[in-house]
Write a protein that holds these residues in place. Sequence first.
Motif, PDB file in Angstrom:
ATOM      1  N   PRO A  35       0.834  -1.206   0.000  1.00  0.00           N
ATOM      2  CA  PRO A  35       0.000   0.000   0.000  1.00  0.00           C
ATOM      3  C   PRO A  35       0.867   1.254   0.000  1.00  0.00           C
ATOM      4  O   PRO A  35       1.923   1.290   0.637  1.00  0.00           O
ATOM      5  N   THR A  36       0.427   2.268  -0.701  1.00  0.00           N
ATOM      6  CA  THR A  36       1.139   3.538  -0.735  1.00  0.00           C
ATOM      7  C   THR A  36       0.174   4.657  -0.339  1.00  0.00           C
ATOM      8  O   THR A  36      -1.015   4.424  -0.123  1.00  0.00           O
ATOM      9  N   LEU A  37       0.702   5.857  -0.274  1.00  0.00           N
ATOM     10  CA  LEU A  37      -0.136   7.011   0.052  1.00  0.00           C
ATOM     11  C   LEU A  37      -1.204   7.235  -1.017  1.00  0.00           C
ATOM     12  O   LEU A  37      -2.245   7.839  -0.748  1.00  0.00           O
ATOM     13  N   LYS A  38      -0.952   6.733  -2.214  1.00  0.00           N
ATOM     14  CA  LYS A  38      -1.951   6.806  -3.287  1.00  0.00           C
ATOM     15  C   LYS A  38      -3.192   6.009  -2.896  1.00  0.00           C
ATOM     16  O   LYS A  38      -4.326   6.413  -3.203  1.00  0.00           O
ATOM     17  N   ASP A  39      -3.001   4.873  -2.236  1.00  0.00           N
ATOM     18  CA  ASP A  39      -4.125   4.073  -1.757  1.00  0.00           C
ATOM     19  C   ASP A  39      -4.793   4.745  -0.565  1.00  0.00           C
ATOM     20  O   ASP A  39      -6.023   4.791  -0.469  1.00  0.00           O
ATOM     21  N   ILE A  48      -2.367  13.400   3.092  1.00  0.00           N
ATOM     22  CA  ILE A  48      -1.099  12.671   3.026  1.00  0.00           C
ATOM     23  C   ILE A  48       0.116  13.586   3.045  1.00  0.00           C
ATOM     24  O   ILE A  48       1.249  13.115   3.085  1.00  0.00           O
ATOM     25  N   ASP A  49      -0.108  14.881   3.014  1.00  0.00           N
ATOM     26  CA  ASP A  49       0.992  15.842   3.078  1.00  0.00           C
ATOM     27  C   ASP A  49       0.716  16.811   4.217  1.00  0.00           C
ATOM     28  O   ASP A  49      -0.441  17.121   4.515  1.00  0.00           O
ATOM     29  N   CYS A 121      -5.030   5.769  13.966  1.00  0.00           N
ATOM     30  CA  CYS A 121      -3.841   5.149  14.570  1.00  0.00           C
ATOM     31  C   CYS A 121      -4.229   4.305  15.771  1.00  0.00           C
ATOM     32  O   CYS A 121      -3.836   4.601  16.911  1.00  0.00           O
ATOM     33  N   PRO A 122      -5.026   3.246  15.569  1.00  0.00           N
ATOM     34  CA  PRO A 122      -5.399   2.388  16.704  1.00  0.00           C
ATOM     35  C   PRO A 122      -4.172   1.695  17.280  1.00  0.00           C
ATOM     36  O   PRO A 122      -3.280   1.287  16.546  1.00  0.00           O
ATOM     37  N   SER A 123      -4.115   1.606  18.599  1.00  0.00           N
ATOM     38  CA  SER A 123      -2.957   0.993  19.254  1.00  0.00           C
ATOM     39  C   SER A 123      -3.232  -0.479  19.523  1.00  0.00           C
ATOM     40  O   SER A 123      -4.325  -0.987  19.266  1.00  0.00           O
ATOM     41  N   MET A 124      -2.234  -1.167  20.073  1.00  0.00           N
ATOM     42  CA  MET A 124      -2.412  -2.574  20.422  1.00  0.00           C
ATOM     43  C   MET A 124      -3.322  -2.720  21.640  1.00  0.00           C
ATOM     44  O   MET A 124      -3.783  -3.804  21.950  1.00  0.00           O
ATOM     45  N   ASN A 125      -3.559  -1.609  22.328  1.00  0.00           N
ATOM     46  CA  ASN A 125      -4.520  -1.594  23.431  1.00  0.00           C
ATOM     47  C   ASN A 125      -5.831  -1.025  22.905  1.00  0.00           C
ATOM     48  O   ASN A 125      -5.929   0.170  22.639  1.00  0.00           O
ATOM     49  N   TRP A 148      -2.049  13.124   8.466  1.00  0.00           N
ATOM     50  CA  TRP A 148      -2.676  11.992   9.150  1.00  0.00           C
ATOM     51  C   TRP A 148      -2.623  10.723   8.314  1.00  0.00           C
ATOM     52  O   TRP A 148      -2.517   9.613   8.850  1.00  0.00           O
ATOM     53  N   GLY A 149      -2.696  10.861   6.996  1.00  0.00           N
ATOM     54  CA  GLY A 149      -2.629   9.687   6.129  1.00  0.00           C
ATOM     55  C   GLY A 149      -1.275   9.007   6.187  1.00  0.00           C
ATOM     56  O   GLY A 149      -1.176   7.772   6.167  1.00  0.00           O
ATOM     57  N   ALA A 150      -0.209   9.800   6.275  1.00  0.00           N
ATOM     58  CA  ALA A 150       1.138   9.232   6.398  1.00  0.00           C
ATOM     59  C   ALA A 150       1.286   8.507   7.727  1.00  0.00           C
ATOM     60  O   ALA A 150       1.893   7.428   7.803  1.00  0.00           O
TER      61      ALA A 150
END
Length: 331
Positions: A35-39, A48-49, A121-125, A148-150
């Motif tokens: 996957p890239t930022l294009k996706d 993404i910027d 950005c979900p965490s492992m918790n 945020w996308g990056a």
Amino acid sequence: MHNMMRTDLNLFLALIKCYSIEEHCFIIGGRRIVPTLKDVVRIMGLQIDGEAITGKDFGREVTEQLCNELLGDSRYVSGRSGTEISLKGLRENLQNIPMNLEDIDIYVRAYVLHVIGCFICPSMNPSGVSSMFLSLLRNVDEIKNFAWGAAFLTQSMNHVRHLKMKIDSTTTTGACIPFFMVFLFEHVNGLTNASLRLNQIPFDLPMEFPLLVSWSSLLISKSKNNHGKLAADTFVNLLQMSEIIPRPYDRLNVEFLPQYLKSQLHVAYTHNVLICFEQLAHHMPHIFLEMMGLEESDIGIIRTLPKAKSKHRKSSEKPDWGSKFQKHVDF
């Protein structure tokens, strides 16, 4: 969003098995793809910027101070180390917004923080979100300026790597499974039929922004009575024999993306290091040049990037990740 979309855990686990730690990409149909930022910009609709998602780590005392100042109460502090913010507490707060507010910003921050913890950005918790994100929300007018996308892609690919190393674990907490499902549906020919048994049901590919929402609507309407699921190993074999669709987004209308995201598309073609606090990831669109409509002869020498090695957060250390990874922020 997880509750809206009919996800297939076996398909996601099969994708994890196709991930190569050495090459930092998936091997599907004998080809490398990642996957890239294009996706991200088309599927998630995230910026993404912009400014890097980075800053200082905090202990319990500073977390409580931040919660009091920016959320109006320290009762949201959670986790054994006291450095996380309770997602349940944020939800309850958002369900009881008083009328005639003088300061709406505390509820804006609560909402954005909840979206970050559940979606971006979900965490492992699964019950909390890091207080580090709250520090970025002080000025609500500047929230839109961050990439945020990056950060999403950084976190997602680090979770894929983590799950690959622990493939026998049944937990997939922290992974945005709907994103990877849509990524596969878009890039792997015929996979939608195999996963959701839609081969007997006519449907048109989603055309509305963002694709995650339009795919969710499609899957809800077309697969309500579909209870058949394939095993993870069956999906692995299917992916190994599948044909990659290099440029699925060519079908989308030129007006598909909002203007503010169109102006950021150049970033999707860059080979660089993505950052999200303690986590790093290489962005490698050159892995599959056909996805960009390019051939080997179209590009020159691909520059060597600084080594992108994520760190582990330690309760005894509270570094400034922006300073620690300054070379990546500046790169």
